[in-house]
Design an enzyme around this catalytic site. Structure first.
Site, mmCIF file in Angstrom:
data_model
loop_
_atom_site.group_PDB
_atom_site.id
_atom_site.type_symbol
_atom_site.label_atom_id
_atom_site.label_comp_id
_atom_site.label_asym_id
_atom_site.label_seq_id
_atom_site.Cartn_x
_atom_site.Cartn_y
_atom_site.Cartn_z
ATOM 1 N N LYS A 176 -7.287 -3.456 71.106
ATOM 2 C CA LYS A 176 -7.064 -2.452 70.060
ATOM 3 C C LYS A 176 -5.633 -1.948 70.171
ATOM 4 C CE LYS A 176 -8.602 2.033 68.368
ATOM 5 N NZ LYS A 176 -9.634 3.077 68.399
ATOM 6 N N LYS A 229 -8.441 -5.468 66.770
ATOM 7 C CA LYS A 229 -8.253 -4.421 65.769
ATOM 8 C C LYS A 229 -6.821 -3.927 65.776
ATOM 9 C CE LYS A 229 -9.649 0.256 64.856
ATOM 10 N NZ LYS A 229 -10.273 1.427 65.372
HETATM 11 C C1 PBG Z 1 -11.330 6.042 67.310
HETATM 12 C C2 PBG Z 1 -11.163 5.031 66.248
HETATM 13 C C3 PBG Z 1 -10.105 4.867 65.345
HETATM 14 C C4 PBG Z 1 -10.479 3.850 64.463
HETATM 15 C C5 PBG Z 1 -11.741 3.425 64.866
HETATM 16 N N1 PBG Z 1 -12.135 4.143 65.978
HETATM 17 C C6 PBG Z 1 -8.864 5.620 65.172
HETATM 18 C C7 PBG Z 1 -7.838 5.622 66.216
HETATM 19 O O1 PBG Z 1 -7.915 4.949 67.245
HETATM 20 O O2 PBG Z 1 -6.902 6.392 66.005
HETATM 21 C C8 PBG Z 1 -9.670 3.356 63.304
HETATM 22 C C9 PBG Z 1 -10.456 2.784 62.178
HETATM 23 C C10 PBG Z 1 -9.703 2.643 60.908
HETATM 24 O O3 PBG Z 1 -8.502 2.911 60.815
HETATM 25 O O4 PBG Z 1 -10.343 2.219 59.934
HETATM 26 N N2 PBG Z 1 -10.625 5.874 68.462
#
Ligand code: PBG
Length: 309
Positions: A176, A229
Site C-alpha cells: 500500500k 493499492k
Molecule cells: C485507511 C484506508 C485508506 C484507504 C483505504 N483504507 C486511506 C488512507 O490510507 O489514507 C483509501 C481508499 C481510497 O482512497 O479509496 N488506512
C-alpha cells in the site's frame, strides 16, 4: 470472433464494493468528492448491499465512520461489528470484508497510536488485533488490515487463532503506497491526518522491490490474499506479485481513480462506461483476481448486457 480469442475475462464475480457505514438511522449522506457514493447508516447500508448483491456483486468491504474519535481509537469496535451482524443476518451469502484500520477512529487521523508526534508501530499492533477479532467474531468473512504497520498480519493471525478462528481469511493491504490518490476517500471516511502525512508507514511510490518484500512478509505472517493499492498507477506490481507469489491478488481502485473519471465524465470528456471497463480489464490482464471498486454496481449492470462489453 473477438470473444472467441479474448484472453482476459472481466466478470462481476471478481468485484468487491467498498461501503462507508455511520451511526444513526435513515442516513444517506452524499460524499462530495465521490459523486454517487454515500455515508450510510446501517439500515441504508443494508439496502445498498442488497441491491449490489441482487446485481451479482459477491462482496462488500466496510469502512466505519464513528460518532466519537480519540487518541486510542476506542470506537473501533463499535459501528463495524454492528453493521456486519446485520448484513450477515439479512444477506448470509454476501461476503462481508471488514477493513481493519484505526485512522477513522483516531482524533489525529493516523493509522496507529501516536507517541511524541510519531506513529508507534508496535504499540498499535494489539489495537489492530483487537479490532480484527471483534469484526471476525461479529461474523465478517474476511478481515483486511489496511494500516501498514509492520507485523500486523502476524498479530491478527495470532489473535484469531487463539480465539479458535483458525479458518478466518486475512486479506492484507500488502503493498500500500502513500498515495495522493486517496484524497477523496479521506473526506468520505473523515480520516485525513491532522498533522504530517502517512509516509512513515505507507510505501514510497518509487519502490517496487520493497513492495515485493512487503508482500513476502505478509504472506510469511499468514496473509491469504495480498493486495496492491492503488491500482491504476501500480499495475507493474500487480503483475509481479501475481507472477512471483502465485497468491490470490487483490487490487484496490481507489477514490482518486474513481473521482477523476467521474469528474471528466461529468464534463463529457470521457465515456465513463468505456474507460471503466477498459481499466478493469487491465487490472485483470495484469493478474488481479479481486478488484475493489466503487463502480462495482455499475459494472454488474454493464456486464449483464453483453452489447456493452
Ligand atoms: C485507511 C484506508 C485508506 C484507504 C483505504 N483504507 C486511506 C488512507 O490510507 O489514507 C483509501 C481508499 C481510497 O482512497 O479509496 N488506512
Amino acid at each position: 470472433m473477438r470473444a472467441l480469442v479474448r484472453e482476459t475475462e472481466l466478470s462481476t464475480r471478481h468485484l468487491v464494493l467498498p461501503l462507508f457505514v455511520c451511526e444513526g438511522r435513515r442516513l444517506r449522506r452524499p460524499i462530495g468528492t465521490m459523486p454517487g457514493q454515500f455515508q450510510l447508516s446501517v439500515d441504508e447500508l443494508l439496502k445498498e448491499a442488497s441491491e449490489a448483491f441482487a446485481l451479482g456483486v459477491p462482496a462488500v468491504i466496510l469502512f466505519g465512520i464513528p460518532d466519537k474519535k480519540d487518541e486510542r481509537a476506542s470506537s473501533s469496535c463499535g459501528i463495524v461489528p454492528k453493521a456486519v451482524r446485520v448484513l450477515k443476518k439479512e444477506l448470509p451469502e454476501l461476503i462481508v470484508v471488514a477493513d481493519v484500520c484505526l485512522c477513522e477512529y483516531m482524533s489525529h487521523g493516523h493509522c496507529g497510536i501516536v507517541h511524541g508526534g510519531r506513529v508507534d508501530n508496535d504499540a498499535t499492533l494489539p489495537l489492530l488485533a483487537k479490532a480484527a477479532l471483534a469484526y471476525a467474531e461479529a461474523g465478517a468473512d474476511i478481515v483486511a488490515p489496511s494500516d501498514m504497520m509492520d507485523g500486523r498480519v502476524a498479530a491478527i493471525r495470532a489473535a484469531l487463532d487463539k480465539a479458535g478462528l483458525v479458518e478466518m481469511p486475512i486479506m492484507s493491504y500488502a503493498a500500500k503506497f502513500a498515495s495522493a490518490f486517496y484524497g477523496p476517500f479521506r473526506e468520505a471516511a473523515e480520516s485525513a491526518p491532522r498533522f504530517g502525512d502517512r509516509r512513515s508507514y505507507q510505501m514510497d511510490a518509487a519502490n517496487g522491490e520493497e513492495a515485493l518484500r512487503e508482500v513476502a512478509l505478509d504472506i510469511a505472517e499468514g496473509a491469504d490474499i495480498v493486495m496492491v493499492k492503488p491500482a491504476l498507477a501500480y499495475l507493474d506490481l500487480v503483475q509481479q506479485v501475481k507472477e512471483k507469489f502465485g497468491y490470490p491478488v487483490a487490487v484496490y481502485s481507489v477514490s482518486g481513480e474513481y473521482s477523476m473519471i467521474k469528474a471528466a465524465a461529468a464534463k463529457g470528456w470521457v465515456n465513463e462506461q468505456s474507460v471503466v471497463l477498459e481499466m478493469m480489464t487491465a487490472f485483470r490482464r495484469a493478474g488481479a483476481d479481486i478488484i475493489l471498486t466503487y463502480w462495482a454496481k455499475d459494472l454488474a449492470s454493464w456486464l449483464a448486457s453483453p452489447s456493452s462489453v
